[in-house]
Design a protein around this motif. Sequence first.
Motif, PDB file in Angstrom:
ATOM      1  N   LEU A  28       0.827  -1.209   0.000  1.00 33.99           N
ATOM      2  CA  LEU A  28       0.000   0.000   0.000  1.00 33.99           C
ATOM      3  C   LEU A  28       0.860   1.257   0.000  1.00 33.99           C
ATOM      4  N   LEU A  32       1.041   3.962  -3.091  1.00 39.04           N
ATOM      5  CA  LEU A  32       0.447   5.272  -2.837  1.00 39.04           C
ATOM      6  C   LEU A  32       1.473   6.395  -2.900  1.00 39.04           C
ATOM      7  N   ASP A  33       2.737   6.127  -2.577  1.00 36.32           N
ATOM      8  CA  ASP A  33       3.774   7.158  -2.694  1.00 36.32           C
ATOM      9  C   ASP A  33       3.846   7.685  -4.116  1.00 36.32           C
ATOM     10  N   LEU A  36      -0.175   9.261  -4.968  1.00 37.60           N
ATOM     11  CA  LEU A  36      -0.737  10.354  -4.173  1.00 37.60           C
ATOM     12  C   LEU A  36      -0.043  11.684  -4.428  1.00 37.60           C
ATOM     13  N   LEU A  98      -4.117   3.684   4.926  1.00 37.17           N
ATOM     14  CA  LEU A  98      -3.585   3.627   3.560  1.00 37.17           C
ATOM     15  C   LEU A  98      -4.593   2.990   2.610  1.00 37.17           C
ATOM     16  N   ILE A 101      -7.225   5.521   1.805  1.00 37.37           N
ATOM     17  CA  ILE A 101      -6.693   6.485   0.824  1.00 37.37           C
ATOM     18  C   ILE A 101      -6.729   5.866  -0.565  1.00 37.37           C
ATOM     19  N   ALA A 102      -6.331   4.608  -0.675  1.00 35.73           N
ATOM     20  CA  ALA A 102      -6.363   3.924  -1.970  1.00 35.73           C
ATOM     21  C   ALA A 102      -7.787   3.857  -2.505  1.00 35.73           C
ATOM     22  N   LEU A 105      -8.694   7.301  -3.878  1.00 39.70           N
ATOM     23  CA  LEU A 105      -8.003   7.540  -5.148  1.00 39.70           C
ATOM     24  C   LEU A 105      -8.599   6.704  -6.267  1.00 39.70           C
ATOM     25  N   TRP A 106      -9.003   5.476  -5.961  1.00 40.65           N
ATOM     26  CA  TRP A 106      -9.593   4.603  -6.973  1.00 40.65           C
ATOM     27  C   TRP A 106     -10.888   5.197  -7.513  1.00 40.65           C
ATOM     28  N   ARG A 111      -7.399   8.946 -11.670  1.00 39.83           N
ATOM     29  CA  ARG A 111      -6.359   8.181 -10.961  1.00 39.83           C
ATOM     30  C   ARG A 111      -6.627   6.681 -10.930  1.00 39.83           C
ATOM     31  N   VAL A 115      -4.085   3.451  -9.942  1.00 38.47           N
ATOM     32  CA  VAL A 115      -4.303   2.622  -8.749  1.00 38.47           C
ATOM     33  C   VAL A 115      -4.445   1.159  -9.164  1.00 38.47           C
ATOM     34  N   LEU A 119      -1.436  -1.072  -7.746  1.00 38.97           N
ATOM     35  CA  LEU A 119      -1.823  -1.744  -6.512  1.00 38.97           C
ATOM     36  C   LEU A 119      -2.742  -2.941  -6.732  1.00 38.97           C
TER      37      LEU A 119
END
Length: 154
Positions: A28, A32-33, A36, A98, A101-102, A105-106, A111, A115, A119
Amino acid sequence: MPESRIAPDVTARRRAMAAFAEATADELAGALDAILGETAATDLRRPEAGLVMVRGRIGGDGPAFNLGEASVARASVTVGGLVGHAYRLGRDTGAARLAAIADALWQDPARRPAVEAALVAPVEARLAADRDDASRRAAATRVDFFTMVRGDVD
């Protein structure tokens, strides 16, 4: 509700959230780095850990019974106006945050491909490889029983 009556976007989000729940904290964080960037995530609710009662059924249709308790971490965040939620087995609230957050973003159409590629697809591939490995190890212990018949059987 039958799977055929569920909207495709809901089915896709379920698949992604399942991957977020199974991803390791390192998977994760690494994904995400890159995705994000400078976007900040704000906690809607402080990530927390607690217990849930796990219920079971014998044979899939028997009466429900309490099997026991399981530790669960949950988090809800907002990223750029999108709200993400996550529940994960265990007490790792950082990994739950995390995963939330994913999820947020999904939900962003711009984005989502990033993702999925960074991921969801790698986690699903790792899980499939783990299942195949477990299946091979179990197959190696398989014993075939057979009966030999002596003489004529009439």
